[in-house]
Design a protein around this motif. Sequence first.
Motif, PDB file in Angstrom:
ATOM      1  N   UNK A 113      -5.252 110.821  63.574  1.00 59.09           N
ATOM      2  CA  UNK A 113      -4.344 110.272  64.584  1.00 59.09           C
ATOM      3  C   UNK A 113      -3.551 111.339  65.320  1.00 59.09           C
ATOM      4  N   UNK A 114      -3.275 112.475  64.667  1.00 64.14           N
ATOM      5  CA  UNK A 114      -2.347 113.443  65.260  1.00 64.14           C
ATOM      6  C   UNK A 114      -3.033 114.689  65.809  1.00 64.14           C
ATOM      7  N   UNK A 115      -4.369 114.746  65.775  1.00 60.23           N
ATOM      8  CA  UNK A 115      -5.044 115.928  66.311  1.00 60.23           C
ATOM      9  C   UNK A 115      -5.554 115.682  67.726  1.00 60.23           C
ATOM     10  N   UNK A 116      -6.640 114.938  67.886  1.00 57.56           N
ATOM     11  CA  UNK A 116      -7.215 114.742  69.206  1.00 57.56           C
ATOM     12  C   UNK A 116      -6.485 113.761  70.118  1.00 57.56           C
ATOM     13  N   UNK A 117      -6.073 112.581  69.641  1.00 54.19           N
ATOM     14  CA  UNK A 117      -5.485 111.569  70.523  1.00 54.19           C
ATOM     15  C   UNK A 117      -4.288 112.022  71.352  1.00 54.19           C
ATOM     16  N   UNK A 118      -3.360 112.857  70.827  1.00 55.17           N
ATOM     17  CA  UNK A 118      -2.239 113.281  71.687  1.00 55.17           C
ATOM     18  C   UNK A 118      -2.691 113.973  72.966  1.00 55.17           C
ATOM     19  N   UNK A 119      -3.773 114.736  72.895  1.00 53.10           N
ATOM     20  CA  UNK A 119      -4.270 115.411  74.102  1.00 53.10           C
ATOM     21  C   UNK A 119      -4.750 114.396  75.131  1.00 53.10           C
ATOM     22  N   UNK A 120      -5.338 113.286  74.665  1.00 48.60           N
ATOM     23  CA  UNK A 120      -5.803 112.251  75.591  1.00 48.60           C
ATOM     24  C   UNK A 120      -4.617 111.530  76.216  1.00 48.60           C
ATOM     25  N   UNK A 121      -3.569 111.298  75.426  1.00 47.39           N
ATOM     26  CA  UNK A 121      -2.352 110.691  75.973  1.00 47.39           C
ATOM     27  C   UNK A 121      -1.781 111.567  77.079  1.00 47.39           C
ATOM     28  N   UNK A 122      -1.734 112.878  76.839  1.00 51.62           N
ATOM     29  CA  UNK A 122      -1.191 113.786  77.848  1.00 51.62           C
ATOM     30  C   UNK A 122      -2.030 113.770  79.119  1.00 51.62           C
ATOM     31  N   UNK A 123      -3.351 113.690  78.959  1.00 53.67           N
ATOM     32  CA  UNK A 123      -4.214 113.636  80.144  1.00 53.67           C
ATOM     33  C   UNK A 123      -3.992 112.340  80.913  1.00 53.67           C
ATOM     34  N   UNK A 124      -3.891 111.235  80.196  1.00 51.00           N
ATOM     35  CA  UNK A 124      -3.659 109.944  80.856  1.00 51.00           C
ATOM     36  C   UNK A 124      -2.313 109.951  81.569  1.00 51.00           C
ATOM     37  N   UNK A 125      -1.296 110.522  80.918  1.00 51.29           N
ATOM     38  CA  UNK A 125       0.033 110.585  81.535  1.00 51.29           C
ATOM     39  C   UNK A 125       0.026 111.485  82.764  1.00 51.29           C
ATOM     40  N   UNK A 126      -0.699 112.607  82.685  1.00 56.71           N
ATOM     41  CA  UNK A 126      -0.786 113.519  83.829  1.00 56.71           C
ATOM     42  C   UNK A 126      -1.508 112.850  84.991  1.00 56.71           C
ATOM     43  N   UNK A 127      -2.566 112.090  84.711  1.00 54.75           N
ATOM     44  CA  UNK A 127      -3.296 111.382  85.769  1.00 54.75           C
ATOM     45  C   UNK A 127      -2.401 110.384  86.497  1.00 54.75           C
ATOM     46  N   UNK A 128      -1.459 109.797  85.751  1.00 51.01           N
ATOM     47  CA  UNK A 128      -0.554 108.821  86.354  1.00 51.01           C
ATOM     48  C   UNK A 128       0.743 109.410  86.852  1.00 51.01           C
ATOM     49  N   UNK A 129       0.860 110.759  86.799  1.00 54.64           N
ATOM     50  CA  UNK A 129       2.096 111.447  87.224  1.00 54.64           C
ATOM     51  C   UNK A 129       3.326 110.936  86.493  1.00 54.64           C
ATOM     52  N   UNK A 130       3.170 110.665  85.196  1.00 50.30           N
ATOM     53  CA  UNK A 130       4.316 110.252  84.394  1.00 50.30           C
ATOM     54  C   UNK A 130       5.267 111.432  84.233  1.00 50.30           C
ATOM     55  N   UNK A 131       6.547 111.135  84.119  1.00 47.93           N
ATOM     56  CA  UNK A 131       7.519 112.186  83.849  1.00 47.93           C
ATOM     57  C   UNK A 131       7.380 112.637  82.394  1.00 47.93           C
ATOM     58  N   UNK A 132       7.991 113.788  82.090  1.00 50.47           N
ATOM     59  CA  UNK A 132       7.954 114.267  80.702  1.00 50.47           C
ATOM     60  C   UNK A 132       8.609 113.261  79.763  1.00 50.47           C
ATOM     61  N   UNK A 181      -8.408 106.529  82.722  1.00 50.56           N
ATOM     62  CA  UNK A 181      -9.192 106.265  83.943  1.00 50.56           C
ATOM     63  C   UNK A 181      -8.453 105.361  84.924  1.00 50.56           C
ATOM     64  N   UNK A 182      -7.342 104.753  84.499  1.00 51.02           N
ATOM     65  CA  UNK A 182      -6.672 103.781  85.372  1.00 51.02           C
ATOM     66  C   UNK A 182      -5.212 104.118  85.680  1.00 51.02           C
ATOM     67  N   UNK A 183      -4.605 105.067  84.970  1.00 49.07           N
ATOM     68  CA  UNK A 183      -3.177 105.346  85.194  1.00 49.07           C
ATOM     69  C   UNK A 183      -2.893 105.802  86.622  1.00 49.07           C
ATOM     70  N   UNK A 184      -3.878 106.421  87.277  1.00 52.96           N
ATOM     71  CA  UNK A 184      -3.662 106.897  88.649  1.00 52.96           C
ATOM     72  C   UNK A 184      -3.595 105.750  89.654  1.00 52.96           C
ATOM     73  N   UNK A 185      -4.050 104.559  89.268  1.00 54.61           N
ATOM     74  CA  UNK A 185      -4.153 103.447  90.216  1.00 54.61           C
ATOM     75  C   UNK A 185      -3.013 102.437  90.103  1.00 54.61           C
ATOM     76  N   UNK A 186      -2.134 102.617  89.106  1.00 55.82           N
ATOM     77  CA  UNK A 186      -1.041 101.660  88.906  1.00 55.82           C
ATOM     78  C   UNK A 186       0.269 102.417  88.653  1.00 55.82           C
ATOM     79  N   UNK A 187       1.366 101.772  88.985  1.00 53.23           N
ATOM     80  CA  UNK A 187       2.673 102.386  88.736  1.00 53.23           C
ATOM     81  C   UNK A 187       2.987 102.336  87.246  1.00 53.23           C
ATOM     82  N   UNK A 188       3.969 103.125  86.848  1.00 55.22           N
ATOM     83  CA  UNK A 188       4.365 103.171  85.434  1.00 55.22           C
ATOM     84  C   UNK A 188       4.800 101.782  84.954  1.00 55.22           C
ATOM     85  N   UNK A 189       5.603 101.090  85.754  1.00 56.12           N
ATOM     86  CA  UNK A 189       6.090  99.767  85.329  1.00 56.12           C
ATOM     87  C   UNK A 189       4.951  98.751  85.249  1.00 56.12           C
TER      88      UNK A 189
END
Length: 394
Positions: free
Chosen positions: A31-50, A93-101
């Motif tokens: 749970x703590x090795x690979x998945x965090x990197x995918x979360x960061x990529x998804x957040x970056x795609x959606x321009x989430x704040x830190x 694959x979808x965070x870039x197409x929808x707002x954070x809310x």
Amino acid sequence: MGTSMSRINKAGLRDLNLRNFAAGIVSALLAVTGPPAIILEAAANGNFTTSQTILWMFSCYVVGGIYSILIPWYYKMPIVGAHSITGVAFLATVTAHFSYSEMIGAYIISALLMLAVGVFGIFSKLLEYVPKEIIAVMLAGMITRYMVNFVNSMTELPLIGGVALAVFLIFSKWKTKIPPMVAGIVMGTVLLFLTQPLEGAALGSSPVMPALQIPTFNPLSFLSISIPLALLILSNDAAVGLGALEQNDYRPPINKIISLSGIFSVVTSFFGGQSANVAGMMSAICADPEAGPKEKRYMGAVVSGVIILFFGLFAWKLVPLIQVLPKSFTSLLVGFALLGVFGNSLSTGFSNPRMKLSAALTFVIALSNITLLNISAPIWSLLIGTLVARFIEE
């Protein structure tokens, strides 16, 4: 009451042994090795704040950790809780197409769908209507680009990638208690810190306090996010985890476990994460006979929960560190995390010779990453693949 709780605590500690403790550590590492990197990529795609990214990590791991402590302790079964790695891969694959809310609103609806599936006992019927092959091949199509990036990153970091891949293959061959994914990621990380100076690498110093997130609901996010996310969690996490428990002679209360996954996911969603549900491979590890006597294996799930709980509590320190990793190295981490999922998805998706056309269409539509009528590729692939499978190929 105090005496009763004391007896329960002592009984739990007596059930802890080296074998279930080791299984819990290995489960948590998944749970703590690979998945965090995918979360960061998804957040970056959606321009989430830190702060939004840290809250995502915090909510998934803290609530997932609590799930993994309370549920196995109550049922005395190795029911491990975590968030869905396939769910996060889909969200990237979808965070870039929808707002954070809108993402938050879609998470909540997805969790409520899971709750309804559990309460009304329609888990098996739902998965029967959308063939498991279609769900699997949709997932394979979605994560193909991660696999391509994984191969490309090998050329950019040949030493790190080559050695990590060799370790991954060796552990796959040996079939040790340590999952190949964990071995490959740990080796790659060690080599990175030995060979690559990380400029600006520093642990975060400003805690981000948990805060309720405001959701926005709309039909498009329901169709494009909520439905496929719920299906992925049910088919790739719940079905795998509950199946592993039954295979090892446990009789888990299936509808209650699905309902609890929905409830815990609702809580997670309001704090910025997508789910906290019964985990597939993590439950399989803790339920395996290698984890010790059957009646004591639940403590492996508890150990796993404690570790991922602490990982989530310190997300505010860890996220800034992970964010400065080279992009090619992040692609390596994501690739190792999804390589097994990708292989299993292809194997399952193309396993039925009577569903060649529907599987092929589902795969290429999911891979295309198209958006038509503001509806994303995964839902189009599920819809078209299911219709072809049900009405053309049957």
